[in-house]
Design a protein around this motif. Sequence first.
Motif, PDB file in Angstrom:
ATOM      1  N   ALA A 164       0.827  -1.205   0.000  1.00  0.00           N
ATOM      2  CA  ALA A 164       0.000   0.000   0.000  1.00  0.00           C
ATOM      3  C   ALA A 164       0.863   1.258   0.000  1.00  0.00           C
ATOM      4  N   LEU A 165       1.934   1.257   0.807  1.00  0.00           N
ATOM      5  CA  LEU A 165       2.813   2.420   0.891  1.00  0.00           C
ATOM      6  C   LEU A 165       3.502   2.691  -0.438  1.00  0.00           C
ATOM      7  N   PHE A 166       4.100   1.673  -1.028  1.00  0.00           N
ATOM      8  CA  PHE A 166       4.828   1.862  -2.279  1.00  0.00           C
ATOM      9  C   PHE A 166       3.883   2.246  -3.422  1.00  0.00           C
ATOM     10  N   ALA A 167       2.710   1.605  -3.454  1.00  0.00           N
ATOM     11  CA  ALA A 167       1.730   1.942  -4.487  1.00  0.00           C
ATOM     12  C   ALA A 167       1.256   3.383  -4.329  1.00  0.00           C
ATOM     13  N   GLY A 168       0.979   3.770  -3.081  1.00  0.00           N
ATOM     14  CA  GLY A 168       0.516   5.125  -2.822  1.00  0.00           C
ATOM     15  C   GLY A 168       1.543   6.185  -3.179  1.00  0.00           C
ATOM     16  N   LEU A 169       2.807   5.918  -2.844  1.00  0.00           N
ATOM     17  CA  LEU A 169       3.866   6.882  -3.160  1.00  0.00           C
ATOM     18  C   LEU A 169       4.029   7.054  -4.668  1.00  0.00           C
ATOM     19  N   MET A 170       3.938   5.949  -5.407  1.00  0.00           N
ATOM     20  CA  MET A 170       4.082   6.051  -6.857  1.00  0.00           C
ATOM     21  C   MET A 170       2.896   6.775  -7.484  1.00  0.00           C
ATOM     22  N   ILE A 171       1.688   6.443  -7.035  1.00  0.00           N
ATOM     23  CA  ILE A 171       0.500   7.126  -7.563  1.00  0.00           C
ATOM     24  C   ILE A 171       0.522   8.599  -7.191  1.00  0.00           C
ATOM     25  N   PHE A 183      -0.156  29.593  -4.602  1.00  0.00           N
ATOM     26  CA  PHE A 183       1.010  30.356  -4.161  1.00  0.00           C
ATOM     27  C   PHE A 183       2.265  30.159  -5.014  1.00  0.00           C
ATOM     28  N   CYS A 184       2.212  29.295  -6.025  1.00  0.00           N
ATOM     29  CA  CYS A 184       3.389  29.061  -6.867  1.00  0.00           C
ATOM     30  C   CYS A 184       3.426  30.039  -8.038  1.00  0.00           C
ATOM     31  N   ASN A 185       4.631  30.464  -8.388  1.00  0.00           N
ATOM     32  CA  ASN A 185       4.791  31.461  -9.436  1.00  0.00           C
ATOM     33  C   ASN A 185       5.383  30.909 -10.725  1.00  0.00           C
ATOM     34  N   SER A 186       5.728  29.632 -10.741  1.00  0.00           N
ATOM     35  CA  SER A 186       6.309  29.046 -11.939  1.00  0.00           C
ATOM     36  C   SER A 186       5.752  27.641 -12.156  1.00  0.00           C
ATOM     37  N   PHE A 187       5.934  27.153 -13.370  1.00  0.00           N
ATOM     38  CA  PHE A 187       5.420  25.828 -13.719  1.00  0.00           C
ATOM     39  C   PHE A 187       6.134  24.744 -12.918  1.00  0.00           C
ATOM     40  N   LYS A 188       7.435  24.843 -12.788  1.00  0.00           N
ATOM     41  CA  LYS A 188       8.192  23.830 -12.067  1.00  0.00           C
ATOM     42  C   LYS A 188       7.865  23.831 -10.576  1.00  0.00           C
ATOM     43  N   GLN A 189       7.672  25.016 -10.014  1.00  0.00           N
ATOM     44  CA  GLN A 189       7.258  25.101  -8.612  1.00  0.00           C
ATOM     45  C   GLN A 189       5.905  24.435  -8.405  1.00  0.00           C
ATOM     46  N   THR A 190       4.988  24.733  -9.301  1.00  0.00           N
ATOM     47  CA  THR A 190       3.653  24.134  -9.216  1.00  0.00           C
ATOM     48  C   THR A 190       3.731  22.624  -9.313  1.00  0.00           C
ATOM     49  N   MET A 191       4.547  22.120 -10.212  1.00  0.00           N
ATOM     50  CA  MET A 191       4.713  20.678 -10.362  1.00  0.00           C
ATOM     51  C   MET A 191       5.273  20.053  -9.083  1.00  0.00           C
ATOM     52  N   PHE A 192       6.304  20.674  -8.525  1.00  0.00           N
ATOM     53  CA  PHE A 192       6.946  20.137  -7.316  1.00  0.00           C
ATOM     54  C   PHE A 192       5.970  20.086  -6.144  1.00  0.00           C
ATOM     55  N   TRP A 193       5.296  21.194  -5.885  1.00  0.00           N
ATOM     56  CA  TRP A 193       4.404  21.242  -4.723  1.00  0.00           C
ATOM     57  C   TRP A 193       3.144  20.415  -4.934  1.00  0.00           C
ATOM     58  N   SER A 194       2.718  20.255  -6.175  1.00  0.00           N
ATOM     59  CA  SER A 194       1.586  19.374  -6.450  1.00  0.00           C
ATOM     60  C   SER A 194       1.913  17.946  -6.034  1.00  0.00           C
ATOM     61  N   ILE A 195       3.125  17.509  -6.346  1.00  0.00           N
ATOM     62  CA  ILE A 195       3.558  16.165  -5.953  1.00  0.00           C
ATOM     63  C   ILE A 195       3.651  16.048  -4.440  1.00  0.00           C
ATOM     64  N   VAL A 196       4.183  17.077  -3.787  1.00  0.00           N
ATOM     65  CA  VAL A 196       4.284  17.066  -2.317  1.00  0.00           C
ATOM     66  C   VAL A 196       2.904  16.935  -1.683  1.00  0.00           C
ATOM     67  N   PHE A 197       1.949  17.738  -2.144  1.00  0.00           N
ATOM     68  CA  PHE A 197       0.597  17.695  -1.581  1.00  0.00           C
ATOM     69  C   PHE A 197      -0.084  16.352  -1.868  1.00  0.00           C
ATOM     70  N   ALA A 198       0.146  15.809  -3.038  1.00  0.00           N
ATOM     71  CA  ALA A 198      -0.448  14.515  -3.380  1.00  0.00           C
ATOM     72  C   ALA A 198       0.124  13.405  -2.496  1.00  0.00           C
ATOM     73  N   GLU A 199       1.430  13.411  -2.303  1.00  0.00           N
ATOM     74  CA  GLU A 199       2.063  12.396  -1.460  1.00  0.00           C
ATOM     75  C   GLU A 199       1.564  12.502  -0.017  1.00  0.00           C
ATOM     76  N   PHE A 200       1.440  13.715   0.474  1.00  0.00           N
ATOM     77  CA  PHE A 200       0.934  13.921   1.835  1.00  0.00           C
ATOM     78  C   PHE A 200      -0.495  13.393   1.955  1.00  0.00           C
ATOM     79  N   SER A 201      -1.322  13.671   0.958  1.00  0.00           N
ATOM     80  CA  SER A 201      -2.713  13.211   0.974  1.00  0.00           C
ATOM     81  C   SER A 201      -2.784  11.685   0.978  1.00  0.00           C
ATOM     82  N   VAL A 202      -1.943  11.061   0.167  1.00  0.00           N
ATOM     83  CA  VAL A 202      -1.933   9.596   0.089  1.00  0.00           C
ATOM     84  C   VAL A 202      -1.495   8.984   1.419  1.00  0.00           C
ATOM     85  N   LEU A 203      -0.449   9.534   2.023  1.00  0.00           N
ATOM     86  CA  LEU A 203       0.052   8.994   3.291  1.00  0.00           C
ATOM     87  C   LEU A 203      -0.979   9.147   4.404  1.00  0.00           C
ATOM     88  N   MET A 204      -1.625  10.307   4.457  1.00  0.00           N
ATOM     89  CA  MET A 204      -2.660  10.506   5.477  1.00  0.00           C
ATOM     90  C   MET A 204      -3.860   9.594   5.224  1.00  0.00           C
TER      91      MET A 204
END
Length: 277
Positions: free
Chosen positions: A13-20, A217-238
Amino acid sequence: MLDLFQYEFMQNALFAGLMIGLISPLVGIYLVVKRLSLIADALSHVTLSGIAAGLFIQKQFGLAVQPLYTGMLFAVGGSLFTEQIRKRYPSYQELAIPILLSGGIALGVVLISATDGFNVDIAGYLFGNILAVGRVELNTIFIVGGLVLIFFTLFYKEMFAVSFDEEHAILSGVRQRMIQLGFSLIVAIVIAVSMRVVGILLVSALMTLPVATSLQFCNSFKQTMFWSIVFAEFSVLMGLLGAYYLDWASGGTIVLVAIVLLLSGFLIKRLRMKFVS
């Protein structure tokens, strides 16, 4: 908390969630930029038809068909169909979404009724159950994840150009049709493998909600991509912890966490504007 992951099902579940959590917002950010967020919903319903078809084949013919693979096959077929519709209606490309959505629901309902209606298997794919991810599904998720990462690594510049200014990209020599077809196939297989984690009904949420939060709050495409992944990973773990400790539905918990993050982003942005002004 680390004691949880001594069990194989929790490790899966952990590995699947992190990849998704990595590949879903990676795909989602391009869908949002291209204003095609709803295509994920349409393809998810086509995937449901594929799942129902796999279960139908199992019941009627006794074949050991993996519903995940039939769902993926239907999703890929749906993405190819979408591209054909968009070519035929260049001025009304959004027509592909309701056509695909209604066709996917109709076929899914017929196949589900032919398989004695809704059962535990169908419910698991509809609403997601990250704790039920098996070794075969985990391997499939990692293979798909690898393909997604390779695609966006190789075609990052082309995808960026096509997403923000398609006409300029074509004039610059970008093979727009090939890139668009490849992206459509990537979206399809990501949706198919994500359904075990968040469910078919919620899969588009994991693609778009983290992106929507990052855009606050992101001002660039790469920033948005990075933080989107962070928020998604946090959501999956919770969501994973909620599914284990609270016995909540994993898919719903993941999406609720993502919504809480989005609302928190709204609040923080409003407070910041208030105090700055």
